[in-house]
Design a protein around this motif. Structure first.
Motif, PDB file in Angstrom:
ATOM      1  N   VAL A  80       0.871  -1.184   0.000  1.00 40.72           N
ATOM      2  CA  VAL A  80       0.000   0.000   0.000  1.00 40.72           C
ATOM      3  C   VAL A  80       0.910   1.237   0.000  1.00 40.72           C
ATOM      4  N   GLY A  81       0.331   2.356  -0.335  1.00 39.86           N
ATOM      5  CA  GLY A  81       1.051   3.632  -0.214  1.00 39.86           C
ATOM      6  C   GLY A  81       2.276   3.722  -1.102  1.00 39.86           C
ATOM      7  N   ASP A  82       3.289   4.403  -0.570  1.00 36.29           N
ATOM      8  CA  ASP A  82       4.499   4.643  -1.360  1.00 36.29           C
ATOM      9  C   ASP A  82       5.165   3.353  -1.818  1.00 36.29           C
ATOM     10  N   ALA A  83       5.038   2.292  -1.051  1.00 37.41           N
ATOM     11  CA  ALA A  83       5.665   1.029  -1.454  1.00 37.41           C
ATOM     12  C   ALA A  83       5.075   0.552  -2.775  1.00 37.41           C
ATOM     13  N   ALA A  84       3.803   0.824  -2.992  1.00 39.87           N
ATOM     14  CA  ALA A  84       3.144   0.383  -4.220  1.00 39.87           C
ATOM     15  C   ALA A  84       3.281   1.415  -5.333  1.00 39.87           C
ATOM     16  N   ASP A 123      -5.781   3.853  -0.238  1.00 37.67           N
ATOM     17  CA  ASP A 123      -5.434   2.421  -0.314  1.00 37.67           C
ATOM     18  C   ASP A 123      -5.944   1.698   0.927  1.00 37.67           C
ATOM     19  N   ALA A 124      -5.587   2.274   2.082  1.00 41.28           N
ATOM     20  CA  ALA A 124      -5.923   1.618   3.350  1.00 41.28           C
ATOM     21  C   ALA A 124      -7.437   1.490   3.513  1.00 41.28           C
ATOM     22  N   ALA A 125      -8.156   2.582   3.192  1.00 38.17           N
ATOM     23  CA  ALA A 125      -9.618   2.560   3.363  1.00 38.17           C
ATOM     24  C   ALA A 125     -10.248   1.546   2.415  1.00 38.17           C
ATOM     25  N   THR A 126      -9.761   1.526   1.175  1.00 35.28           N
ATOM     26  CA  THR A 126     -10.311   0.584   0.188  1.00 35.28           C
ATOM     27  C   THR A 126     -10.039  -0.850   0.624  1.00 35.28           C
ATOM     28  N   LEU A 127      -8.812  -1.094   1.055  1.00 30.86           N
ATOM     29  CA  LEU A 127      -8.427  -2.447   1.456  1.00 30.86           C
ATOM     30  C   LEU A 127      -9.255  -2.910   2.661  1.00 30.86           C
ATOM     31  N   ALA A 128      -9.426  -2.002   3.619  1.00 31.19           N
ATOM     32  CA  ALA A 128     -10.209  -2.366   4.813  1.00 31.19           C
ATOM     33  C   ALA A 128     -11.634  -2.724   4.419  1.00 31.19           C
ATOM     34  N   GLN A 129     -12.204  -1.916   3.527  1.00 31.95           N
ATOM     35  CA  GLN A 129     -13.579  -2.158   3.096  1.00 31.95           C
ATOM     36  C   GLN A 129     -13.691  -3.530   2.400  1.00 31.95           C
ATOM     37  N   LEU A 130     -12.739  -3.825   1.523  1.00 36.09           N
ATOM     38  CA  LEU A 130     -12.799  -5.087   0.772  1.00 36.09           C
ATOM     39  C   LEU A 130     -12.533  -6.298   1.674  1.00 36.09           C
ATOM     40  N   LEU A 131     -11.604  -6.121   2.616  1.00 35.00           N
ATOM     41  CA  LEU A 131     -11.291  -7.238   3.520  1.00 35.00           C
ATOM     42  C   LEU A 131     -12.483  -7.589   4.409  1.00 35.00           C
ATOM     43  N   ALA A 132     -13.319  -6.578   4.674  1.00 36.03           N
ATOM     44  CA  ALA A 132     -14.499  -6.839   5.504  1.00 36.03           C
ATOM     45  C   ALA A 132     -15.560  -7.610   4.728  1.00 36.03           C
ATOM     46  N   GLN A 133     -15.430  -7.629   3.407  1.00 33.96           N
ATOM     47  CA  GLN A 133     -16.494  -8.217   2.580  1.00 33.96           C
ATOM     48  C   GLN A 133     -16.141  -9.577   1.996  1.00 33.96           C
ATOM     49  N   GLN A 134     -14.850  -9.853   1.835  1.00 34.91           N
ATOM     50  CA  GLN A 134     -14.503 -11.079   1.123  1.00 34.91           C
ATOM     51  C   GLN A 134     -13.213 -11.716   1.641  1.00 34.91           C
ATOM     52  N   ASP A 155      -9.193 -12.736  -2.504  1.00 34.54           N
ATOM     53  CA  ASP A 155     -10.065 -12.002  -3.427  1.00 34.54           C
ATOM     54  C   ASP A 155      -9.999 -10.497  -3.139  1.00 34.54           C
ATOM     55  N   ALA A 156      -9.944 -10.178  -1.847  1.00 40.10           N
ATOM     56  CA  ALA A 156      -9.912  -8.758  -1.472  1.00 40.10           C
ATOM     57  C   ALA A 156      -8.647  -8.089  -2.011  1.00 40.10           C
ATOM     58  N   PHE A 157      -7.502  -8.779  -1.934  1.00 37.23           N
ATOM     59  CA  PHE A 157      -6.246  -8.210  -2.443  1.00 37.23           C
ATOM     60  C   PHE A 157      -6.358  -7.929  -3.940  1.00 37.23           C
ATOM     61  N   ALA A 158      -6.888  -8.911  -4.664  1.00 35.62           N
ATOM     62  CA  ALA A 158      -7.008  -8.740  -6.120  1.00 35.62           C
ATOM     63  C   ALA A 158      -7.951  -7.576  -6.440  1.00 35.62           C
ATOM     64  N   ALA A 159      -9.072  -7.517  -5.716  1.00 34.64           N
ATOM     65  CA  ALA A 159     -10.045  -6.444  -5.953  1.00 34.64           C
ATOM     66  C   ALA A 159      -9.444  -5.086  -5.580  1.00 34.64           C
ATOM     67  N   TYR A 160      -8.643  -5.091  -4.516  1.00 31.39           N
ATOM     68  CA  TYR A 160      -7.989  -3.845  -4.066  1.00 31.39           C
ATOM     69  C   TYR A 160      -7.067  -3.304  -5.152  1.00 31.39           C
TER      70      TYR A 160
END
Ligand SMILES: Cc1cc2nc3c(=O)[nH]c(=O)nc-3n(C[C@H](O)[C@H](O)[C@H](O)COP(=O)(O)OP(=O)(O)OC[C@H]3O[C@@H](n4cnc5c(N)ncnc54)[C@H](O)[C@@H]3O)c2cc1C
Length: 196
Positions: A97-101, A118-129, A133-138
């Motif tokens: 996430v962030g500068d590393a990416a 990044d963090a907000a999107t990842l958190a949202q996706l991780l809560a759903q799947q 799958d969440a990493f790929a969607a992120y």
């Protein structure tokens, strides 16, 4: 000001992913107060604190007082290097996430914002799947938008690398751009939603 002095001077990045010469950012004497200026990669000052005193002489309080209270050895210099956006952000159970990416130049003030998105999107996706799958969607949700800001920031940084002789003219031209046009550009960046 940080607590240790860096003796590192700008060098060409050895990484094969480097896309352009390294550069460093700090306020320049002929720059407008409050902005970041880009200096050529080989810029070096014998006395960094002395340079800052001169460069920031016109800045409002409490800048002068802060500089006066700063020890010469407390000035830390950190050069900034370009690196292309990572080809993939995911490896197994790890994602960047962030500068590393997607590191970007600071001229648009978007690096931290994009890291938060990044963090907000990842958190949202991780809560759903499931995490895989969440990493790929992120990555698929974030890559295009982050890359846009990497490119825009690079452009904004490059514009600042104009030769010193042309700077006054460039500032005059910039001063002639109506404020509402600048505001419209910046608000298009600030108001774009990450969660469309
Ligand atoms: C001059 C300048 C001005 C900027 N202005 C803005 C701005 O106005 N707005 C904005 O949004 N962004 C701005 N940015 C960009 C912003 O600072 C970065 O994009 C943001 O900090 C990236 O966050 P990050 O969490 O990805 O990385 P970082 O903030 O770099 O965090 C990474 C952390 O990991 C730690 N770390 C590294 N290696 C290891 C290790 N091996 N083990 C443990 N820890 C480790 C580091 O110490 C660091 O604390 C600016 C950047 C610069 C240089």
């Amino acid at each position: 000001m940080a607590s240790s002095r860096s003796t590192t001077r700008p060098q060409r990045a050895s990484s094969p992913t480097s896309t352009s010469p390294p550069w460093c950012g700090c306020p320049a004497a002929n720059n407008k107060p409050g902005s970041i200026s880009t200096l050529p990669a080989d810029t070096a000052f014998d006395d960094d604190l002395g340079h800052l005193h001169g460069a920031l002489a016109d800045w409002p309080a409490p800048v002068a007082a802060l500089l006066a209270a700063t020890e010469r050895d407390a000035v830390s210099r950190h050069d900034i290097y370009d690196r292309t956006i990572a080809r993939t952000w995911i490896s197994g159970a790890v994602t960047l996430v962030g500068d590393a990416a997607h590191p970007m130049r600071p001229h648009l003030g978007q690096g931290g914002c994009q890291a938060l998105e990044d963090a907000a999107t990842l958190a949202q996706l991780l809560a759903q799947q499931h995490p895989v799958d969440a990493f790929a969607a992120y990555e698929s949700a974030r890559r295009r938008r982050a890359l846009r800001y990497v490119r825009l920031s690079a452009l904004a940084g490059r514009v600042q690398l104009i030769p010193d002789a042309l700077r006054p003219m460039a500032y005059r031209l910039f001063a002639g751009v109506p404020e509402r046009m600048v505001a419209r550009q910046l608000s298009a960046i600030a108001s774009a939603t990450a969660f469309g």
